[in-house]
Write a protein that holds these residues in place. Structure first.
Motif, PDB file in Angstrom:
ATOM      1  N   ARG A 261     -25.649  55.096  27.087  1.00 33.56           N
ATOM      2  CA  ARG A 261     -25.802  56.223  28.005  1.00 33.56           C
ATOM      3  C   ARG A 261     -27.224  56.236  28.547  1.00 33.56           C
ATOM      4  O   ARG A 261     -28.182  55.987  27.823  1.00 33.56           O
ATOM      5  CB  ARG A 261     -25.521  57.526  27.257  1.00 33.56           C
ATOM      6  CG  ARG A 261     -25.657  58.767  28.106  1.00 33.56           C
ATOM      7  CD  ARG A 261     -25.209  60.005  27.342  1.00 33.56           C
ATOM      8  NE  ARG A 261     -26.016  60.309  26.190  1.00 33.56           N
ATOM      9  CZ  ARG A 261     -27.071  61.109  26.213  1.00 33.56           C
ATOM     10  NH1 ARG A 261     -27.468  61.663  27.339  1.00 33.56           N
ATOM     11  NH2 ARG A 261     -27.736  61.372  25.112  1.00 33.56           N
ATOM     12  N   ARG A 262     -27.343  56.518  29.838  1.00 32.87           N
ATOM     13  CA  ARG A 262     -28.676  56.676  30.421  1.00 32.87           C
ATOM     14  C   ARG A 262     -29.276  57.965  29.902  1.00 32.87           C
ATOM     15  O   ARG A 262     -28.603  58.800  29.355  1.00 32.87           O
ATOM     16  CB  ARG A 262     -28.588  56.743  31.952  1.00 32.87           C
ATOM     17  CG  ARG A 262     -28.227  55.439  32.586  1.00 32.87           C
ATOM     18  CD  ARG A 262     -28.322  55.457  34.099  1.00 32.87           C
ATOM     19  NE  ARG A 262     -27.600  56.559  34.713  1.00 32.87           N
ATOM     20  CZ  ARG A 262     -28.138  57.374  35.617  1.00 32.87           C
ATOM     21  NH1 ARG A 262     -29.373  57.217  36.013  1.00 32.87           N
ATOM     22  NH2 ARG A 262     -27.435  58.358  36.149  1.00 32.87           N
TER      23      ARG A 262
ATOM     24  N   ALA B  56     -23.927  65.225  34.805  1.00 35.76           N
ATOM     25  CA  ALA B  56     -23.431  64.110  35.620  1.00 35.76           C
ATOM     26  C   ALA B  56     -23.615  62.788  34.886  1.00 35.76           C
ATOM     27  O   ALA B  56     -22.748  61.901  34.945  1.00 35.76           O
ATOM     28  CB  ALA B  56     -24.143  64.073  36.970  1.00 35.76           C
ATOM     29  N   GLU B  57     -24.743  62.637  34.156  1.00 38.98           N
ATOM     30  CA  GLU B  57     -24.971  61.420  33.372  1.00 38.98           C
ATOM     31  C   GLU B  57     -23.970  61.314  32.224  1.00 38.98           C
ATOM     32  O   GLU B  57     -23.488  60.228  31.911  1.00 38.98           O
ATOM     33  CB  GLU B  57     -26.396  61.392  32.823  1.00 38.98           C
ATOM     34  CG  GLU B  57     -27.450  61.120  33.859  1.00 38.98           C
ATOM     35  CD  GLU B  57     -28.856  61.112  33.279  1.00 38.98           C
ATOM     36  OE1 GLU B  57     -29.015  61.255  32.048  1.00 38.98           O
ATOM     37  OE2 GLU B  57     -29.803  60.965  34.061  1.00 38.98           O
TER      38      GLU B  57
ATOM     39  N   GLU C  16     -20.951  62.554  32.143  1.00 42.49           N
ATOM     40  CA  GLU C  16     -19.660  62.197  32.723  1.00 42.49           C
ATOM     41  C   GLU C  16     -19.644  60.728  33.153  1.00 42.49           C
ATOM     42  O   GLU C  16     -18.657  60.024  32.941  1.00 42.49           O
ATOM     43  CB  GLU C  16     -19.342  63.106  33.919  1.00 42.49           C
ATOM     44  CG  GLU C  16     -18.039  62.775  34.627  1.00 42.49           C
ATOM     45  CD  GLU C  16     -16.800  62.842  33.737  1.00 42.49           C
ATOM     46  OE1 GLU C  16     -15.784  62.228  34.112  1.00 42.49           O
ATOM     47  OE2 GLU C  16     -16.823  63.495  32.669  1.00 42.49           O
ATOM     48  N   GLU C  17     -20.736  60.268  33.728  1.00 41.34           N
ATOM     49  CA  GLU C  17     -20.829  58.859  34.129  1.00 41.34           C
ATOM     50  C   GLU C  17     -20.673  57.948  32.906  1.00 41.34           C
ATOM     51  O   GLU C  17     -19.958  56.959  32.949  1.00 41.34           O
ATOM     52  CB  GLU C  17     -22.165  58.600  34.819  1.00 41.34           C
ATOM     53  CG  GLU C  17     -22.379  57.150  35.222  1.00 41.34           C
ATOM     54  CD  GLU C  17     -23.769  56.888  35.777  1.00 41.34           C
ATOM     55  OE1 GLU C  17     -24.032  55.726  36.107  1.00 41.34           O
ATOM     56  OE2 GLU C  17     -24.585  57.817  35.870  1.00 41.34           O
ATOM     57  N   TRP C  18     -21.342  58.312  31.798  1.00 49.27           N
ATOM     58  CA  TRP C  18     -21.239  57.508  30.586  1.00 49.27           C
ATOM     59  C   TRP C  18     -19.816  57.549  30.021  1.00 49.27           C
ATOM     60  O   TRP C  18     -19.284  56.538  29.596  1.00 49.27           O
ATOM     61  CB  TRP C  18     -22.239  57.942  29.527  1.00 49.27           C
ATOM     62  CG  TRP C  18     -21.995  57.235  28.231  1.00 49.27           C
ATOM     63  CD1 TRP C  18     -21.648  57.797  27.043  1.00 49.27           C
ATOM     64  CD2 TRP C  18     -22.023  55.824  28.006  1.00 49.27           C
ATOM     65  NE1 TRP C  18     -21.462  56.820  26.090  1.00 49.27           N
ATOM     66  CE2 TRP C  18     -21.687  55.601  26.660  1.00 49.27           C
ATOM     67  CE3 TRP C  18     -22.286  54.726  28.812  1.00 49.27           C
ATOM     68  CZ2 TRP C  18     -21.610  54.328  26.088  1.00 49.27           C
ATOM     69  CZ3 TRP C  18     -22.209  53.448  28.256  1.00 49.27           C
ATOM     70  CH2 TRP C  18     -21.882  53.261  26.906  1.00 49.27           C
ATOM     71  N   ARG C  19     -19.183  58.719  30.021  1.00 48.78           N
ATOM     72  CA  ARG C  19     -17.814  58.811  29.509  1.00 48.78           C
ATOM     73  C   ARG C  19     -16.906  57.869  30.289  1.00 48.78           C
ATOM     74  O   ARG C  19     -16.106  57.138  29.707  1.00 48.78           O
ATOM     75  CB  ARG C  19     -17.301  60.256  29.608  1.00 48.78           C
ATOM     76  CG  ARG C  19     -15.916  60.459  28.979  1.00 48.78           C
ATOM     77  CD  ARG C  19     -15.322  61.811  29.324  1.00 48.78           C
ATOM     78  NE  ARG C  19     -15.087  61.991  30.744  1.00 48.78           N
ATOM     79  CZ  ARG C  19     -14.104  61.385  31.429  1.00 48.78           C
ATOM     80  NH1 ARG C  19     -13.279  60.558  30.829  1.00 48.78           N
ATOM     81  NH2 ARG C  19     -13.957  61.612  32.723  1.00 48.78           N
ATOM     82  N   GLN C  20     -17.063  57.844  31.601  1.00 53.89           N
ATOM     83  CA  GLN C  20     -16.245  56.958  32.429  1.00 53.89           C
ATOM     84  C   GLN C  20     -16.559  55.485  32.169  1.00 53.89           C
ATOM     85  O   GLN C  20     -15.649  54.656  32.103  1.00 53.89           O
ATOM     86  CB  GLN C  20     -16.442  57.289  33.917  1.00 53.89           C
ATOM     87  CG  GLN C  20     -15.834  58.614  34.302  1.00 53.89           C
ATOM     88  CD  GLN C  20     -16.092  58.972  35.764  1.00 53.89           C
ATOM     89  OE1 GLN C  20     -16.521  58.140  36.552  1.00 53.89           O
ATOM     90  NE2 GLN C  20     -15.826  60.219  36.106  1.00 53.89           N
ATOM     91  N   THR C  21     -17.831  55.164  32.004  1.00 51.84           N
ATOM     92  CA  THR C  21     -18.223  53.776  31.699  1.00 51.84           C
ATOM     93  C   THR C  21     -17.644  53.350  30.360  1.00 51.84           C
ATOM     94  O   THR C  21     -17.080  52.255  30.230  1.00 51.84           O
ATOM     95  CB  THR C  21     -19.763  53.644  31.686  1.00 51.84           C
ATOM     96  OG1 THR C  21     -20.266  53.988  32.969  1.00 51.84           O
ATOM     97  CG2 THR C  21     -20.195  52.235  31.313  1.00 51.84           C
TER      98      THR C  21
ATOM     99  N   HIS D 258     -13.966  52.800  30.627  1.00 47.89           N
ATOM    100  CA  HIS D 258     -13.685  51.568  31.362  1.00 47.89           C
ATOM    101  C   HIS D 258     -13.838  50.351  30.446  1.00 47.89           C
ATOM    102  O   HIS D 258     -12.993  49.443  30.458  1.00 47.89           O
ATOM    103  CB  HIS D 258     -14.607  51.441  32.579  1.00 47.89           C
ATOM    104  CG  HIS D 258     -14.432  50.159  33.313  1.00 47.89           C
ATOM    105  ND1 HIS D 258     -13.325  49.898  34.110  1.00 47.89           N
ATOM    106  CD2 HIS D 258     -15.200  49.043  33.366  1.00 47.89           C
ATOM    107  CE1 HIS D 258     -13.428  48.681  34.609  1.00 47.89           C
ATOM    108  NE2 HIS D 258     -14.560  48.145  34.178  1.00 47.89           N
TER     109      HIS D 258
END
Length: 196
Positions: A155-156, A167-168, A170-175, A178
């Protein structure tokens, strides 16, 4: 010093008896204590800039008016002569990919994932299972994941426990999802506790 949870993905071709060896081999790359070939940690200019930033954060007021040479002479003292190159650069053998100084399966964390149990027991918590056996809804993202190619993703936003921008997160959860979605169903997932 801190603890953080990491998901390690291992090939489904490993047997349960081979998991510890596979885990050790995968994690070795990220051992803080692993020495590597010497490389430049700081150029002379970078060391001076680091010294200037450090002086701005505190220290004796006279450091604010030091020349570059004075700053360099002060900061280079912390290095052994065999770590200093001919141009004033500083070499190190510290692992630039180092993430942990020790780890354990599960560790201080309760198992995040669940596998199907019996009708009597219901879902059972686990920190080691093949992906196909893990109840999908229980796949909670950890701070970092090591994929089947042995690559570290995290995670960033710095430290694992730092307050993160939603937002970070959520971005990490999606990454994370994936990476997990790309795995063959027989892949092993192991939840480890890393310490740094």
């Amino acid at each position: 010093m801190t603890h953080f949870a990491v998901t390690v993905c291992l090939p489904g071709t490993l047997t349960e008896d081979e998991l510890d060896a596979g885990l050790g081999a995968t994690l070795a790359r990220y051992d803080i204590e692993r020495e590597v070939e010497p490389y430049i940690e700081y150029t002379r200019e970078e060391l001076i800039a680091l010294g200037r930033r450090s002086s701005a954060w505190g220290g004796p007021p006279e450091r604010a008016i030091w020349t570059d040479e004075q700053v360099y002479d002060h900061w280079i003292k912390q290095y052994d002569t065999d770590e200093i190159g001919p141009g004033g650069e500083v070499y190190t053998t510290s692992n630039p990919e180092g993430q942990w100084d020790y780890w354990s399966i599960g560790g201080i964390f309760n198992p995040f994932w669940k596998v199907r149990g019996t009708p009597e027991s219901g879902p059972l918590p686990t920190d080691t299972a093949q992906l196909r056996d893990i109840i999908r809804e229980s796949l909670t993202s950890t701070y970092a994941v090591i994929d089947l190619d042995g690559e570290w993703h995290q995670r960033r936003g710095g430290q694992w426990n730092a307050v993160a921008d939603p937002a970070e997160v959520e971005e990490w959860r999606q990454t994370y999802e994936h990476i997990i979605d790309m795995l063959p169903a027989d892949s092993w997932l192991v939840q480890i506790d890393c310490h740094r």
